[in-house]
Every structure is written in structure tokens, then in C-alpha cells.
Scaffold this active site. Sequence first.
Site, PDB file in Angstrom:
ATOM      1  N   LYS A  61      -9.143   2.253  -2.617  1.00 40.39           N
ATOM      2  CA  LYS A  61      -9.122   2.950  -3.945  1.00 40.39           C
ATOM      3  C   LYS A  61      -9.300   2.226  -4.983  1.00 40.39           C
ATOM      4  O   LYS A  61      -8.784   1.923  -6.061  1.00 40.39           O
ATOM      5  CB  LYS A  61      -7.829   3.637  -4.211  1.00 40.39           C
ATOM      6  CG  LYS A  61      -7.207   4.691  -2.777  1.00 40.39           C
ATOM      7  CD  LYS A  61      -6.139   5.258  -3.216  1.00 40.39           C
ATOM      8  CE  LYS A  61      -5.379   5.935  -2.063  1.00 40.39           C
ATOM      9  NZ  LYS A  61      -4.885   5.527  -0.944  1.00 40.39           N
ATOM     10  N   ASP A  64     -11.772   0.212 -11.596  1.00 39.91           N
ATOM     11  CA  ASP A  64     -11.696  -0.882 -12.546  1.00 39.91           C
ATOM     12  C   ASP A  64     -13.263  -0.743 -13.493  1.00 39.91           C
ATOM     13  O   ASP A  64     -13.738   0.381 -13.002  1.00 39.91           O
ATOM     14  CB  ASP A  64     -11.643  -2.330 -11.945  1.00 39.91           C
ATOM     15  CG  ASP A  64     -11.047  -3.337 -12.488  1.00 39.91           C
ATOM     16  OD1 ASP A  64     -11.349  -3.529 -13.617  1.00 39.91           O
ATOM     17  OD2 ASP A  64     -10.356  -4.038 -12.012  1.00 39.91           O
ATOM     18  N   THR A 122      -2.987  13.303  -2.982  1.00 38.96           N
ATOM     19  CA  THR A 122      -2.310  14.485  -2.430  1.00 38.96           C
ATOM     20  C   THR A 122      -0.833  14.232  -2.564  1.00 38.96           C
ATOM     21  O   THR A 122      -0.021  15.361  -2.325  1.00 38.96           O
ATOM     22  CB  THR A 122      -2.547  14.470  -0.993  1.00 38.96           C
ATOM     23  OG1 THR A 122      -2.347  13.181  -0.470  1.00 38.96           O
ATOM     24  CG2 THR A 122      -3.782  14.978  -0.508  1.00 38.96           C
TER      25      THR A 122
HETATM   26  O1  LIG Z   1      -4.655  11.384  -2.084  1.00 39.79           O
HETATM   27  C1  LIG Z   1      -4.478  10.531  -0.973  1.00 39.79           C
HETATM   28  C2  LIG Z   1      -4.826   9.292  -0.912  1.00 39.79           C
HETATM   29  C3  LIG Z   1      -4.566   8.578   0.287  1.00 39.79           C
HETATM   30  N1  LIG Z   1      -3.498   8.914   0.927  1.00 39.79           N
HETATM   31  C4  LIG Z   1      -3.349   8.005   2.094  1.00 39.79           C
HETATM   32  O2  LIG Z   1      -3.259   8.683   3.464  1.00 39.79           O
HETATM   33  C5  LIG Z   1      -1.961   8.399   4.040  1.00 39.79           C
HETATM   34  C6  LIG Z   1      -1.324   9.487   4.440  1.00 39.79           C
HETATM   35  O3  LIG Z   1      -0.257   9.095   4.944  1.00 39.79           O
HETATM   36  P1  LIG Z   1       0.896   9.901   5.709  1.00 39.79           P
HETATM   37  O4  LIG Z   1       2.146   9.196   6.245  1.00 39.79           O
HETATM   38  O5  LIG Z   1       0.218  10.980   6.679  1.00 39.79           O
HETATM   39  O6  LIG Z   1       1.315  10.752   4.368  1.00 39.79           O
HETATM   40  C7  LIG Z   1      -1.263   7.220   3.570  1.00 39.79           C
HETATM   41  O7  LIG Z   1      -1.844   5.943   3.754  1.00 39.79           O
HETATM   42  C8  LIG Z   1      -1.833   7.285   1.947  1.00 39.79           C
HETATM   43  O8  LIG Z   1      -1.847   6.066   1.106  1.00 39.79           O
HETATM   44  C9  LIG Z   1      -2.836   9.816   0.824  1.00 39.79           C
HETATM   45  O9  LIG Z   1      -1.927  10.314   1.404  1.00 39.79           O
HETATM   46  N2  LIG Z   1      -3.341  10.946  -0.346  1.00 39.79           N
END
Ligand SMILES: O=c1ccn([C@@H]2O[C@H](COP(=O)(O)O)[C@@H](O)[C@H]2O)c(=O)[nH]1
Length: 238
Positions: A61, A64, A122
Site C-alpha cells: 500500500k 508517498d 474495509t
Molecule cells: O482495505 C483493505 C486492504 C487490505 N486489507 C488486508 O486484507 C487482509 C484481510 O485479513 P482478514 O484477516 O481476512 O481480515 C489483511 O491482510 C489486511 O491487511 C484489508 O483487510 N482491507
Amino acid sequence: MNNSLIIALDFANAAEVDQFLQPFAGKELFVKVGMELFYQEGPSIIHRLKESGHRIFLDLKLHDIPNTVYSAMKGLARMNCDLVNVHAAGGKEMMAAALEGLEAGSVSGKKRPYCIAVTQLTSTSEEQMRREQLIGVSLEESVLHYASLTKEAGLDGVVCSAWEAASIREKVGADFLTVCPGIRLSSDSVGDQKRVATPEFARQAGVSAIVVGRSITRSADPLKSYEHWMEAWKGVHQ
Ligand SMILES: O=c1ccn([C@@H]2O[C@H](COP(=O)(O)O)[C@@H](O)[C@H]2O)c(=O)[nH]1
């Protein structure tokens, strides 16, 4: 890329990854390496996972100034991952620089990695976005705006929740990737995620790929859990 289930390898080190992957021996997975693992292990973890035949989403992500992101992406491109990302909030110029860096650093003769941008995490709710980011439109409008900027910058798609995927496809185009974390079985705990959806909902929304972490990685039987998830996610794609 389409119809993929990406396992988030949110582990502290390579030893934990090895232990998790043991029951998956011989399977070629699509895995995600994020900040926690990459900051400890660096490029060596990418090389090891690639040697085992896994596809890799390197989820750092980037966010910068354009020049810094250009140079960072040029370096990351040499690892030859399948998918990398930036934050759309960094702006169109930064996203375009990310793409230029990727193209400049890509292994010769190989296609550059797909590059996508995070819209709203999210783990962000609409109320939180309005209060903390002072954004005065709905969360969906904010995500759609970021998706349009991402498209204009030439990137391949976005990270969003499954709730926004159908509107994004409608607005930006069906070939624009929607990669969705925050996916939960109805029996799972939501944890820190705010905009969650089930794999069935994600599939019906036309999501390109789902990202699943703790529901698989923290399960007592990760292989069984993965197979259950694949059935829920892929069932109707077959
Ligand atoms: O908006 C976002 C961007 C990245 N993530 C990443 O996805 C996984 C989700 O893990 P769970 O354990 O299924 O919740 C995690 O590595 C986050 O860094 C995200 O959740 N939302």
C-alpha cells in the site's frame, strides 16, 4: 487473476509461514504478503514463496510523493510479484508514477505485475470516514471517485469492499479488477473489519478476487478451512 482466492499470510516471520503452508504441500496458492511479514523478512520471503510456485500479491500500500513511489515500485518490480498496490489517496500523479516505476523495473520479457489502488480500507465505516477524513459524501461515492481516479491513472483495478464492486464495474468497466478483503463466513467473527461480506455475496457482486486472512490462517485446520472457502467462493464459477 479473476476468480482468485488470495490467502493473507499475516504472520510474524518465515517460520510461521512454513508451518502454516506445511499441509498445503504441492498446492499452488495465491498468497498475500503484507507489511507484517515483509518488514521482517524482506525480498527473501517473496523468492521462497515463488520457488514453491505460489502467486503473490505484495500488499505494501505505497503512499508517498510521486518520485519516491516511482523508485520504490521500480525496486519492487524486480521481485516479479503478480500484484502490487498503492493508496488511491496519494493521487493520480502518484499512481501514474507507480505504474511508470513498475514498467521501468520489470524483469525484461515479463509482463509487469498488476497494480491496483486501495480506495477506502474495509476497516473504515462511513461514519468514521466522515468524522476523521472530513469527507462529506457517502462512502460509496468516495470509493467510486477513487476508482475513477485509479482508472484515469492507468492502473488495473482497486481494493474495495464487496459492497462497492458492482457499482465500480458499472462505472469504470467490467475488466477493471476489484480485489476484496473483509470477506467473512456468517459464522466468523468480524474483528476490526467494518464493511464485510460473505463469499457468496462477493461472487454475486462480480468481485474479481477475494482476500481471506484470519478465517483460514487462524483456523484449527487451515487446509480444511481453505477447501471449504474454495467451495463457497468457486462453486458457481465451475
Ligand atoms: O482495505 C483493505 C486492504 C487490505 N486489507 C488486508 O486484507 C487482509 C484481510 O485479513 P482478514 O484477516 O481476512 O481480515 C489483511 O491482510 C489486511 O491487511 C484489508 O483487510 N482491507
